[in-house]
Each structure stands twice: as C-alpha cells, then as structure tokens.
Design a protein around this motif. Structure first.
Motif, PDB file in Angstrom:
ATOM      1  N   HIS A 101       8.719  50.934  55.657  1.00 20.93           N
ATOM      2  CA  HIS A 101       8.726  50.070  54.471  1.00 20.93           C
ATOM      3  C   HIS A 101       9.199  48.653  54.811  1.00 20.93           C
ATOM      4  O   HIS A 101      10.086  48.097  54.152  1.00 20.93           O
ATOM      5  N   ALA A 102       8.633  48.073  55.829  1.00 18.11           N
ATOM      6  CA  ALA A 102       9.001  46.707  56.230  1.00 18.11           C
ATOM      7  C   ALA A 102       8.532  45.710  55.179  1.00 18.11           C
ATOM      8  O   ALA A 102       7.399  45.772  54.713  1.00 18.11           O
ATOM      9  N   SER A 103       9.408  44.809  54.817  1.00 19.18           N
ATOM     10  CA  SER A 103       9.057  43.769  53.842  1.00 19.18           C
ATOM     11  C   SER A 103       9.944  42.555  54.086  1.00 19.18           C
ATOM     12  O   SER A 103      10.851  42.588  54.908  1.00 19.18           O
ATOM     13  N   HIS A 136      10.091  42.129  58.126  1.00 23.95           N
ATOM     14  CA  HIS A 136       9.210  41.094  58.685  1.00 23.95           C
ATOM     15  C   HIS A 136      10.008  40.121  59.534  1.00 23.95           C
ATOM     16  O   HIS A 136       9.521  39.618  60.537  1.00 23.95           O
ATOM     17  N   SER A 184       4.313  49.359  55.819  1.00 22.43           N
ATOM     18  CA  SER A 184       4.608  48.474  54.707  1.00 22.43           C
ATOM     19  C   SER A 184       3.704  48.844  53.545  1.00 22.43           C
ATOM     20  O   SER A 184       2.595  49.347  53.741  1.00 22.43           O
TER      21      SER A 184
END
Length: 173
Positions: free
Chosen positions: A127-129, A135, A160
C-alpha cells in the motif's frame, strides 16, 4: 577520543595493582588500537580500510576535505545531519544499505567453498502512497540504483491502490 582516554584512566584507577605487569599489556593494546585506527581511516591501506574507503568515496554527501573521515562523521552525528539536505542524507543511507547487501552477497574467489546464497532479500512495500511515505522511500532507492549502476541484490515489490503517475513530457511545436 576523550571518552576512550577517560575509560582507560578509569580502568587504570579501578584496578588496584601491586604489579605493573598488567599496565604494560594494556598500554600496548591501547597503542596498537590507535595505530590500527590511524592506518585504516584514511582509506589507503588495502584490506584494512575498505569500509572507510567506501564511506569517503560515496557520491551523495561529499566530504569537505578528502581523507578526513572524522570531520565527515561529525557532520552525520545527531544535531548535525539535520543541517544537510534531507534528500542526500536519505540517498546516503539507502546507498549504505545497498552496499552492505552487495558485500554480503558478493562471492569472492577465495571463498569458493562457501555456500552460495540462492535467493535475494525481498522488500515488500504494501500500500505505498504519498501519505504513508512509500513513494518517498521508493524514489531514493531508484535514484541510487540508477546512479551507481551496480548490481543490487534486493528485490523491491511495491503495491499501491493508485497507479503512480508518469511525469508529463512537454512536446515542442
């Protein structure tokens, strides 16, 4: 250096010795340690100063004076590194991490008997954001890998919910 001297003096005072037989080996050990450190830090002795040499030659935070590891290390201590550019400090940390991985996964000819590692470490960033900093972490990893051009034994898997936006290209005309 001050702490080291005070520790040696405290040991000398706390050891109640009737005989100077213990003081001579301790003094010899102290001198040997100081001589080894002074030889290793400038990065000119092969085999002894490889890690210091890498630290002085890394491209992200250039040392002010070449060969002065102590001054460069003081720039990275608590209270001092905040004055440096956060982007370059982050790149330095990422490059140091990747260099540690490179050295641990390197197979040298003298170590042909050693068992080879068959898998590389996997870094899962779920869940990169931009909100959770995913990020922001992927950018220095990508920048360092592109800048050094060296083999990095790290597999980064990032997921993501939203696709990363590609930079817009302006077309002339």
């Amino acid at each position: 250096m001050v702490r080291f001297r005070s520790a040696i003096e405290n040991v000398g005072q706390e050891l109640v010795l009737q005989d100077d037989a213990w003081r001579i080996p301790l003094l010899a050990l102290r001198l040997l340690t100081m001589a080894t450190f002074r030889l290793a830090v400038p990065g000119r002795v092969p085999g002894l100063s490889g890690r210091y040499r890498w630290f002085l030659r890394q491209p992200h935070l250039a040392p002010e004076m070449p060969g002065r590891l102590a001054r460069f290390a003081l720039r990275l201590t608590d209270g001092e590194w905040q004055r440096e550019s956060p982007e370059f400090v982050g790149r330095l940390l990422v490059n140091a991490f990747l260099e540690d991985l490179r050295r641990s996964y390197r197979l040298r000819p003298a170590q042909f008997w050693r068992r080879r590692r068959m898998t590389y470490p996997v870094f899962l960033l779920d869940h990169a954001s931009t909100v959770n900093g995913g990020h922001r972490l992927l950018k220095p990893i990508n920048d360092v890998c592109n800048q050094t051009g060296m083999f990095d034994p790290l597999l980064v898997v990032a997921t993501s919910h939203a696709a990363a936006q590609a930079p817009r290209v302006r077309r002339g005309g």
